[in-house]
Design a protein around this motif. Structure first.
Motif, PDB file in Angstrom:
ATOM      1  N   ASN A  65       3.980   3.553  -2.244  1.00 34.54           N
ATOM      2  CA  ASN A  65       2.586   3.773  -2.626  1.00 34.54           C
ATOM      3  C   ASN A  65       1.892   4.703  -1.638  1.00 34.54           C
ATOM      4  OD1 ASN A  65       0.287   3.425  -4.234  1.00 34.54           O
ATOM      5  ND2 ASN A  65      -0.373   1.598  -3.142  1.00 34.54           N
ATOM      6  N   TRP A  66       2.599   5.781  -1.259  1.00 38.02           N
ATOM      7  CA  TRP A  66       2.034   6.760  -0.321  1.00 38.02           C
ATOM      8  C   TRP A  66       0.736   7.311  -0.919  1.00 38.02           C
ATOM      9  CZ3 TRP A  66       4.548   8.973   4.180  1.00 38.02           C
ATOM     10  CH2 TRP A  66       3.881  10.080   4.728  1.00 38.02           C
ATOM     11  N   PRO A  67      -0.360   7.270  -0.174  1.00 36.79           N
ATOM     12  CA  PRO A  67      -1.658   7.638  -0.757  1.00 36.79           C
ATOM     13  C   PRO A  67      -1.680   9.055  -1.343  1.00 36.79           C
ATOM     14  CG  PRO A  67      -1.955   6.560   1.361  1.00 36.79           C
ATOM     15  CD  PRO A  67      -0.490   6.810   1.220  1.00 36.79           C
ATOM     16  N   ARG A  68      -2.249   9.150  -2.536  1.00 35.47           N
ATOM     17  CA  ARG A  68      -2.490  10.435  -3.202  1.00 35.47           C
ATOM     18  C   ARG A  68      -3.990  10.556  -3.471  1.00 35.47           C
ATOM     19  NH1 ARG A  68      -1.331  11.436  -7.985  1.00 35.47           N
ATOM     20  NH2 ARG A  68      -1.118   9.284  -8.728  1.00 35.47           N
ATOM     21  N   TYR A  69      -4.469  11.785  -3.542  1.00 32.75           N
ATOM     22  CA  TYR A  69      -5.885  12.015  -3.792  1.00 32.75           C
ATOM     23  C   TYR A  69      -6.048  12.976  -4.964  1.00 32.75           C
ATOM     24  CZ  TYR A  69      -6.487   9.608   0.588  1.00 32.75           C
ATOM     25  OH  TYR A  69      -6.450   8.657   1.576  1.00 32.75           O
ATOM     26  N   GLU A  70      -7.068  12.755  -5.771  1.00 35.41           N
ATOM     27  CA  GLU A  70      -7.295  13.537  -6.975  1.00 35.41           C
ATOM     28  C   GLU A  70      -8.716  14.084  -6.971  1.00 35.41           C
ATOM     29  OE1 GLU A  70      -6.368  10.605  -9.887  1.00 35.41           O
ATOM     30  OE2 GLU A  70      -8.265   9.530  -9.662  1.00 35.41           O
ATOM     31  N   PRO A  71      -8.945  15.220  -7.631  1.00 29.88           N
ATOM     32  CA  PRO A  71     -10.285  15.806  -7.660  1.00 29.88           C
ATOM     33  C   PRO A  71     -11.302  14.852  -8.285  1.00 29.88           C
ATOM     34  CG  PRO A  71      -8.638  17.368  -8.450  1.00 29.88           C
ATOM     35  CD  PRO A  71      -7.955  16.035  -8.345  1.00 29.88           C
ATOM     36  N   ALA A  72     -12.481  14.786  -7.656  1.00 35.70           N
ATOM     37  CA  ALA A  72     -13.562  13.942  -8.168  1.00 35.70           C
ATOM     38  C   ALA A  72     -14.777  14.776  -8.562  1.00 35.70           C
ATOM     39  CB  ALA A  72     -13.960  12.914  -7.112  1.00 35.70           C
ATOM     40  N   GLY A  73     -14.621  16.108  -8.562  1.00 37.06           N
ATOM     41  CA  GLY A  73     -15.716  16.999  -8.922  1.00 37.06           C
ATOM     42  C   GLY A  73     -16.515  17.434  -7.718  1.00 37.06           C
ATOM     43  N   ASP A  74     -17.170  18.587  -7.859  1.00 35.43           N
ATOM     44  CA  ASP A  74     -18.023  19.132  -6.789  1.00 35.43           C
ATOM     45  C   ASP A  74     -17.270  19.293  -5.478  1.00 35.43           C
ATOM     46  OD1 ASP A  74     -20.279  19.175  -8.486  1.00 35.43           O
ATOM     47  OD2 ASP A  74     -20.731  17.076  -8.012  1.00 35.43           O
ATOM     48  N   GLY A  75     -15.970  19.609  -5.583  1.00 31.96           N
ATOM     49  CA  GLY A  75     -15.170  19.830  -4.381  1.00 31.96           C
ATOM     50  C   GLY A  75     -14.777  18.577  -3.639  1.00 31.96           C
ATOM     51  N   LEU A  76     -15.069  17.417  -4.244  1.00 33.87           N
ATOM     52  CA  LEU A  76     -14.731  16.148  -3.610  1.00 33.87           C
ATOM     53  C   LEU A  76     -13.429  15.592  -4.164  1.00 33.87           C
ATOM     54  CD1 LEU A  76     -18.272  14.482  -3.704  1.00 33.87           C
ATOM     55  CD2 LEU A  76     -17.218  15.738  -1.795  1.00 33.87           C
ATOM     56  N   PHE A  77     -12.809  14.686  -3.391  1.00 32.65           N
ATOM     57  CA  PHE A  77     -11.572  14.036  -3.809  1.00 32.65           C
ATOM     58  C   PHE A  77     -11.710  12.533  -3.644  1.00 32.65           C
ATOM     59  CE2 PHE A  77     -10.314  18.329  -3.067  1.00 32.65           C
ATOM     60  CZ  PHE A  77      -9.249  18.565  -3.919  1.00 32.65           C
ATOM     61  N   ARG A  78     -11.022  11.803  -4.493  1.00 28.58           N
ATOM     62  CA  ARG A  78     -10.976  10.347  -4.364  1.00 28.58           C
ATOM     63  C   ARG A  78      -9.520   9.911  -4.358  1.00 28.58           C
ATOM     64  NH1 ARG A  78     -13.490  10.398  -9.851  1.00 28.58           N
ATOM     65  NH2 ARG A  78     -11.750  10.631 -11.329  1.00 28.58           N
ATOM     66  N   ARG A  79      -9.294   8.746  -3.762  1.00 33.97           N
ATOM     67  CA  ARG A  79      -7.932   8.222  -3.691  1.00 33.97           C
ATOM     68  C   ARG A  79      -7.487   7.776  -5.073  1.00 33.97           C
ATOM     69  NH1 ARG A  79      -5.540   4.393   1.050  1.00 33.97           N
ATOM     70  NH2 ARG A  79      -3.523   3.898   0.102  1.00 33.97           N
ATOM     71  N   ALA A  80      -6.297   8.205  -5.472  1.00 37.07           N
ATOM     72  CA  ALA A  80      -5.752   7.831  -6.783  1.00 37.07           C
ATOM     73  C   ALA A  80      -5.404   6.352  -6.803  1.00 37.07           C
ATOM     74  CB  ALA A  80      -4.523   8.673  -7.101  1.00 37.07           C
ATOM     75  N   ALA A  81      -5.534   5.741  -7.968  1.00 35.09           N
ATOM     76  CA  ALA A  81      -5.251   4.310  -8.102  1.00 35.09           C
ATOM     77  C   ALA A  81      -3.806   4.000  -7.743  1.00 35.09           C
ATOM     78  CB  ALA A  81      -5.569   3.852  -9.514  1.00 35.09           C
ATOM     79  N   GLN A  82      -2.894   4.882  -8.078  1.00 40.42           N
ATOM     80  CA  GLN A  82      -1.482   4.680  -7.777  1.00 40.42           C
ATOM     81  C   GLN A  82      -0.986   5.802  -6.878  1.00 40.42           C
ATOM     82  OE1 GLN A  82       0.654   2.070  -8.482  1.00 40.42           O
ATOM     83  NE2 GLN A  82       1.955   3.198  -7.053  1.00 40.42           N
ATOM     84  N   GLY A  83      -0.387   5.424  -5.748  1.00 36.63           N
ATOM     85  CA  GLY A  83       0.140   6.413  -4.828  1.00 36.63           C
ATOM     86  C   GLY A  83       1.493   6.946  -5.264  1.00 36.63           C
ATOM     87  N   HIS A  84       2.068   7.788  -4.426  1.00 37.92           N
ATOM     88  CA  HIS A  84       3.380   8.378  -4.695  1.00 37.92           C
ATOM     89  C   HIS A  84       4.483   7.387  -4.339  1.00 37.92           C
ATOM     90  CE1 HIS A  84       6.580  11.270  -4.993  1.00 37.92           C
ATOM     91  NE2 HIS A  84       6.890  11.139  -3.712  1.00 37.92           N
ATOM     92  N   ASN A  85       5.361   7.113  -5.278  1.00 41.44           N
ATOM     93  CA  ASN A  85       6.474   6.194  -5.063  1.00 41.44           C
ATOM     94  C   ASN A  85       7.669   7.010  -4.573  1.00 41.44           C
ATOM     95  OD1 ASN A  85       8.693   4.433  -5.291  1.00 41.44           O
ATOM     96  ND2 ASN A  85       7.654   3.227  -6.864  1.00 41.44           N
ATOM     97  N   GLN A  86       7.869   7.027  -3.255  1.00 41.81           N
ATOM     98  CA  GLN A  86       8.955   7.832  -2.686  1.00 41.81           C
ATOM     99  C   GLN A  86      10.333   7.335  -3.111  1.00 41.81           C
ATOM    100  OE1 GLN A  86       8.455   9.507   1.449  1.00 41.81           O
ATOM    101  NE2 GLN A  86       7.200   7.660   1.670  1.00 41.81           N
ATOM    102  N   ILE A  87      10.472   6.027  -3.264  1.00 43.32           N
ATOM    103  CA  ILE A  87      11.781   5.477  -3.615  1.00 43.32           C
ATOM    104  C   ILE A  87      12.157   5.846  -5.043  1.00 43.32           C
ATOM    105  CG2 ILE A  87      13.195   3.404  -3.765  1.00 43.32           C
ATOM    106  CD1 ILE A  87      12.328   4.109  -0.921  1.00 43.32           C
ATOM    107  N   ALA A  88      11.222   5.714  -5.966  1.00 41.48           N
ATOM    108  CA  ALA A  88      11.481   6.092  -7.357  1.00 41.48           C
ATOM    109  C   ALA A  88      11.788   7.583  -7.447  1.00 41.48           C
ATOM    110  CB  ALA A  88      10.283   5.737  -8.237  1.00 41.48           C
ATOM    111  N   ALA A  89      11.042   8.398  -6.690  1.00 39.44           N
ATOM    112  CA  ALA A  89      11.279   9.836  -6.703  1.00 39.44           C
ATOM    113  C   ALA A  89      12.653  10.175  -6.128  1.00 39.44           C
ATOM    114  CB  ALA A  89      10.180  10.551  -5.918  1.00 39.44           C
ATOM    115  N   LEU A  90      13.058   9.431  -5.098  1.00 33.98           N
ATOM    116  CA  LEU A  90      14.379   9.641  -4.505  1.00 33.98           C
ATOM    117  C   LEU A  90      15.481   9.350  -5.513  1.00 33.98           C
ATOM    118  CD1 LEU A  90      16.282  10.019  -2.015  1.00 33.98           C
ATOM    119  CD2 LEU A  90      16.037   7.556  -1.651  1.00 33.98           C
TER     120      LEU A  90
END
Length: 311
Positions: free
Chosen positions: A136-161
């Protein structure tokens, strides 16, 4: 290692060299260590081999429960305590004592973690340690006006591996790590076994290279090497490969000065035996393994050697 040379002899040789030649230093815990920097060992994983130390008993069932806990992404000790696993208790207990002034005992602290869900949530959490970064490595997504918010689900390194090994086995990017610089200050303990790289041979053999920045050779190593080998076996099964080799590399490899009795006792013993790890079931994914899916055979270690943990 050659079939005629027991895999554990390289471990005992390193222990001897550290104790005799190691640089004596003051460390974070205040206990003091002798250490060497930049050491490597290799362990065959072929034919179900598993690098369990035989010169002392390794509680591999506890290590197995820890690894399965990592894969859930959980960072609270409550589910570990519920299984009788107490290897992570010292860190939140130390924090609780420092912040509250309550010199509660470890058993009472663990009992309260189990009995009081709110207390457990507040004081049993370790921060974003291993499992959180793995799945669940933290990911961030655009929130508008140049801002970002933390995504509800992070990056799953094990699944990607797993996907990477299946889809592009020849890649040199089969890597996952727990060393998230942005999160280090919030972790009870920054990752010691921190970066894993995998390699697929042309014959379908899967090897793992583990870089461990800091290694307590007397206590922690036995768990670290077993869990890395176990994870390699699990990943190999999920990817229709066979486990080939584990290469372990340590940065600061040390022995604590208060482990003299452990070191002397273990160096006086002779390793013997070839334990095997059997995986009894192939679940649908790497995240669906259960404790009862594993069996260790032909493991006849010598007696456990107790030693204090430096926190």
């Amino acid at each position: 290692m050659s079939d005629s040379i027991h895999y554990e002899l390289q471990y005992l040789d390193l222990m001897r060299r550290i104790w005799v030649e190691g640089d004596e230093r003051v460390d974070r815990t205040g206990v003091g260590t002798r250490s060497l920097f930049g050491e490597t060992m290799r362990f065959s994983l072929q034919d179900d081999a598993i690098p369990l130390l035989t010169t002392k008993r390794v509680y591999w069932k506890t290590a197995l429960r820890e690894l399965l806990w990592f894969l859930t992404g959980d960072t609270n000790i409550r589910p570990l305590i519920a299984q009788g696993v107490r290897i992570w208790t010292d860190w939140p207990l130390d924090r609780y004592r420092r912040e509250t002034g309550d010199e509660i005992g470890a058993e009472a602290f663990e009992a309260r973690i189990l009995d009081d869900a709110d207390f457990g949530a507040q004081w049993g959490d370790l921060g974003p340690v291993y499992g959180h970064q793995w799945v669940n490595w933290p990911r961030y997504e655009p929130a508008g006006d140049g801002l970002f918010r933390r995504a509800a689900q992070g990056h799953n390194q094990i699944a990607a591996l797993i996907d990477s090994l299946r889809d592009n086995p020849g890649s040199r990017r089969h890597i996952f790590t727990g060393w998230n610089v942005a999160d280090l200050d919030r972790m009870a303990l920054p990752p010691c076994h921190m970066t894993y790289q995998f390699h697929v041979r042309s014959d379908g053999g899967l090897s793992c290279l583990l870089f461990q920045r800091s290694c307590d050779l007397g206590l922690g190593f036995a768990f670290n090497v077993f869990e890395a080998a176990l994870l390699t076996r699990m990943i190999a099964q999920q990817c229709d490969l066979h486990a080939h080799e584990l290469i372990w590399t340590g940065g600061d490899v040390h022995l604590y000065l208060n482990h003299a009795e452990l070191v002397e006792a273990q160096l006086a013993r002779v390793p013997a035996g070839s334990p095997k790890l059997r995986i009894l079931r192939r679940p649908a994914s790497i995240f669906d393994y259960r404790f009862e899916d594993f069996a260790v055979e032909n493991y006849a270690p010598q007696a456990h050697i107790a030693a204090p943990v430096a926190v």
